[in-house]
Design a protein around this motif. Structure first.
Motif, mmCIF file in Angstrom:
data_model
loop_
_atom_site.group_PDB
_atom_site.id
_atom_site.type_symbol
_atom_site.label_atom_id
_atom_site.label_comp_id
_atom_site.label_asym_id
_atom_site.label_seq_id
_atom_site.Cartn_x
_atom_site.Cartn_y
_atom_site.Cartn_z
ATOM 1 N N GLN A 167 -12.375 1.789 -6.150
ATOM 2 C CA GLN A 167 -13.057 1.058 -5.080
ATOM 3 C C GLN A 167 -12.875 -0.455 -5.190
ATOM 4 N N LEU A 168 -12.404 -0.936 -6.337
ATOM 5 C CA LEU A 168 -12.190 -2.369 -6.515
ATOM 6 C C LEU A 168 -10.892 -2.844 -5.883
ATOM 7 N N THR A 169 -9.982 -1.912 -5.566
ATOM 8 C CA THR A 169 -8.704 -2.307 -4.970
ATOM 9 C C THR A 169 -8.383 -1.569 -3.686
ATOM 10 N N ASP A 170 -8.796 -0.308 -3.566
ATOM 11 C CA ASP A 170 -8.259 0.552 -2.519
ATOM 12 C C ASP A 170 -9.069 0.498 -1.225
ATOM 13 N N ASP A 171 -8.450 1.009 -0.180
ATOM 14 C CA ASP A 171 -9.076 1.077 1.142
ATOM 15 C C ASP A 171 -9.701 2.459 1.314
ATOM 16 N N LEU A 187 0.844 -1.204 0.000
ATOM 17 C CA LEU A 187 0.000 0.000 0.000
ATOM 18 C C LEU A 187 0.872 1.244 0.000
ATOM 19 N N ASP A 188 0.286 2.343 -0.470
ATOM 20 C CA ASP A 188 0.973 3.633 -0.518
ATOM 21 C C ASP A 188 0.521 4.465 0.677
ATOM 22 N N ASP A 189 1.368 4.545 1.690
ATOM 23 C CA ASP A 189 1.012 5.218 2.937
ATOM 24 C C ASP A 189 1.278 6.717 2.906
ATOM 25 N N LEU A 190 1.857 7.233 1.811
ATOM 26 C CA LEU A 190 2.191 8.653 1.748
ATOM 27 C C LEU A 190 1.236 9.459 0.873
ATOM 28 N N ASN A 191 0.939 8.966 -0.300
ATOM 29 C CA ASN A 191 0.116 9.711 -1.254
ATOM 30 C C ASN A 191 -1.358 9.352 -1.065
ATOM 31 N N ILE A 192 -1.916 9.839 0.026
ATOM 32 C CA ILE A 192 -3.302 9.494 0.353
ATOM 33 C C ILE A 192 -4.181 10.732 0.273
ATOM 34 N N GLN A 193 -5.438 10.492 -0.015
ATOM 35 C CA GLN A 193 -6.434 11.573 -0.073
ATOM 36 C C GLN A 193 -7.160 11.636 1.260
ATOM 37 N N ILE A 194 -7.180 12.820 1.871
ATOM 38 C CA ILE A 194 -7.868 13.029 3.146
ATOM 39 C C ILE A 194 -9.030 13.993 2.918
ATOM 40 N N ASP A 195 -10.211 13.620 3.378
ATOM 41 C CA ASP A 195 -11.402 14.453 3.243
ATOM 42 C C ASP A 195 -12.063 14.609 4.607
ATOM 43 N N CYS A 196 -12.310 15.852 5.000
ATOM 44 C CA CYS A 196 -12.986 16.144 6.261
ATOM 45 C C CYS A 196 -14.332 16.791 5.957
ATOM 46 N N TYR A 197 -15.374 16.290 6.588
ATOM 47 C CA TYR A 197 -16.729 16.786 6.377
ATOM 48 C C TYR A 197 -17.216 17.460 7.659
ATOM 49 N N ARG A 207 -19.018 16.375 10.351
ATOM 50 C CA ARG A 207 -18.688 15.590 11.543
ATOM 51 C C ARG A 207 -17.679 14.494 11.234
ATOM 52 N N HIS A 208 -17.842 13.875 10.081
ATOM 53 C CA HIS A 208 -17.126 12.653 9.759
ATOM 54 C C HIS A 208 -15.916 12.962 8.878
ATOM 55 N N ASN A 209 -15.076 11.957 8.634
ATOM 56 C CA ASN A 209 -13.925 12.161 7.754
ATOM 57 C C ASN A 209 -13.505 10.835 7.148
ATOM 58 N N ARG A 210 -12.572 10.893 6.223
ATOM 59 C CA ARG A 210 -12.082 9.670 5.584
ATOM 60 C C ARG A 210 -10.693 9.899 4.997
ATOM 61 N N TYR A 211 -10.008 8.806 4.701
ATOM 62 C CA TYR A 211 -8.898 8.863 3.761
ATOM 63 C C TYR A 211 -9.035 7.714 2.789
ATOM 64 N N ILE A 212 -8.398 7.872 1.628
ATOM 65 C CA ILE A 212 -8.378 6.838 0.599
ATOM 66 C C ILE A 212 -6.929 6.448 0.376
ATOM 67 N N ILE A 213 -6.626 5.178 0.556
ATOM 68 C CA ILE A 213 -5.249 4.703 0.459
ATOM 69 C C ILE A 213 -5.167 3.609 -0.597
ATOM 70 N N GLU A 214 -4.252 3.752 -1.539
ATOM 71 C CA GLU A 214 -4.121 2.802 -2.634
ATOM 72 C C GLU A 214 -3.512 1.489 -2.142
ATOM 73 N N PHE A 215 -4.172 0.386 -2.513
ATOM 74 C CA PHE A 215 -3.661 -0.962 -2.238
ATOM 75 C C PHE A 215 -3.133 -1.571 -3.537
ATOM 76 N N ALA A 216 -2.468 -2.726 -3.405
ATOM 77 C CA ALA A 216 -1.869 -3.440 -4.539
ATOM 78 C C ALA A 216 -0.814 -2.572 -5.223
ATOM 79 N N THR A 217 -0.103 -1.804 -4.411
ATOM 80 C CA THR A 217 0.980 -0.965 -4.902
ATOM 81 C C THR A 217 2.034 -0.869 -3.807
#
Length: 407
Positions: free
Chosen positions: A281-285, A197-207, A209-219
């Motif tokens: 969404q087929l590969t990533d977290d 997984l790529d632990d550096l180039n991640i997308q962070i979204d804050c709403y 109340r809630h929040n998320r990040y998207i982290i690429e897998f299979a890389t």
């Protein structure tokens, strides 16, 4: 971020009065209560909540306490009941919370209570059951905000629970939430994950109340060098998607895209429907925090819920719930529900990655008490932690408030 938020009983009480008792909380899974009379009991802080499937198919929630002398009707867990009888004096309640029988009712000169079990708001979303201790709570879907829009395409009701574990951890519930709200710690606590997984180039979204990040897998993480062959972690992801790594002759950097294409092409023959999911969404977290205490790892073929619950009296302890779900392909038989397991940290393994987190957190909690530590010093990779504490402050001190302000 002040360390006292994690150690101080006075702050713990503020959390209870101004946050926990005001919002929607995850109570259970509809899969646990499919039939009328099925119930689940969940504890949150000092309260215990009884959630019951009704005869009409609906679900209602009540404080899990007899109206006579305060005895709890059922211990934490799940079961089935035709009615709920208190073991102390046999006061008995229907599934809808109304009284069924009060022994020797004529001996109460003041009469018997006019209502049965005290009911609280209860609602569901995508197979998950929520409750609120606030009878004036906003509608659940309003509280969830963008969560259903983001996650409904995964079709959670088609996924069967295959793990149900509760572990008592020696840390504050927020210490645990923080640990699952950033990838900065992967290099230190989970170095084996850097190879898939790529632990550096991640997308962070804050709403709101809630929040998320998207982290690429299979890389690969940029922190590691290109290996001569496909790492075992990526091979595992390929096998999970139906690909045979032995038949793959592409480059490591191409695996993620090729795996997405393979899953899209072979989904029909595997009994899977990815039509509402985009390629990433087929590969990533896609990792979500549903405020305050639900962290979710969401994937095309499974999702995990980690629920962090506060201890009733001790800010240095919490309960960590692990619920995992796996997609059941069309035409396959649904598995039986997993056995519920409960234990303290260290008594059993919960898997390599979670064991690594669990082993680290007690030391973090102890360090919070040190005179040599002033508070959290967080960076941009920990943006979700800052956002989480900002939302918590909005509940405790009022929006935009600060310590000492009224909510």
């Amino acid at each position: 971020i002040a360390k006292e938020r994690y150690t101080d009983k006075a702050f713990m009480q503020l959390e209870w009065e101004r946050m926990w008792s005001k919002i929607w909380l995850l109570g259970g899974v509809e899969q646990d209560i499919p039939e009328a009379g099925d119930y689940v009991v969940t504890d949150i802080g000092p309260e215990s909540i009884l959630i019951v499937r009704q005869d009409n198919g609906g679900i209602r929630a009540f404080y899990n306490v007899c109206q006579h002398r305060g005895n709890q009707l059922r211990p934490e867990g799940a079961g089935h009941a035709e009615s709920f009888q208190c073991a102390y004096h046999h006061w008995e309640y229907h599934r809808d919370g109304s009284f069924k029988r009060i022994p020797d009712s004529e001996t109460f000169p003041q009469g018997t209570p006019c209502t049965g079990l005290e009911e609280i708001p209860c609602d569901t979303w995508s197979g998950l059951v929520f409750f609120s201790l606030n009878k004036e709570a906003e509608p659940l879907l309003d509280f969830l905000d963008m969560i259903p829009e983001h996650l409904d395409p995964y079709q959670f009701p088609k996924m069967a629970r295959d793990r149900h574990v509760t572990v008592e951890w020696d840390c504050n519930w927020k210490t645990s939430v923080d640990a699952f709200n950033e990838s900065y710690h992967v290099q230190g606590i989970h170095p084996q994950l850097l190879w898939h997984l790529d632990d550096l180039n991640i997308q962070i979204d804050c709403y709101a109340r809630h929040n998320r990040y998207i982290i690429e897998f299979a890389t690969l993480s940029p922190r590691v060098n290109q290996p001569p062959e496909i790492p075992m972690g990526i091979k595992h992801l390929m096998k999970e998607g139906g690909m045979d790594p032995a038949d793959y002759y592409g480059r490591v950097k191409d695996v993620r895209q090729d795996l997405q294409n393979f899953k899209r092409e072979h989904a029909p023959e595997q009994g899977k429907d990815y039509s509402r999911l985009h390629d990433a969404q087929l590969t990533d977290d896609f990792h979500y925090l549903i405020f305050p205490n639900i962290t979710m790892n969401v994937h095309a073929d499974d999702y995990w819920i980690f629920r962090q619950r506060p201890h009733a009296t001790d800010p240095d302890k919490c309960y960590f719930d692990i619920w995992t779900f796996k997609l059941v392909p069309e035409g396959e038989e649904w598995p039986e529900l997993p056995e519920f397991k409960q234990f303290k940290h260290g008594e059993n393994s919960i898997g390599l990655v979670l064991d690594q987190d669990a082993a680290n957190l007690p030391g973090v909690q102890r360090g919070m008490h040190s005179k040599g530590f002033r508070g959290l010093w967080v960076g941009d990779q920990e943006l979700r932690i800052r956002h989480f504490h900002k939302v918590l402050d909005d509940y405790i001190y009022g929006e935009g408030g600060k310590p000492g302000d009224a909510p």
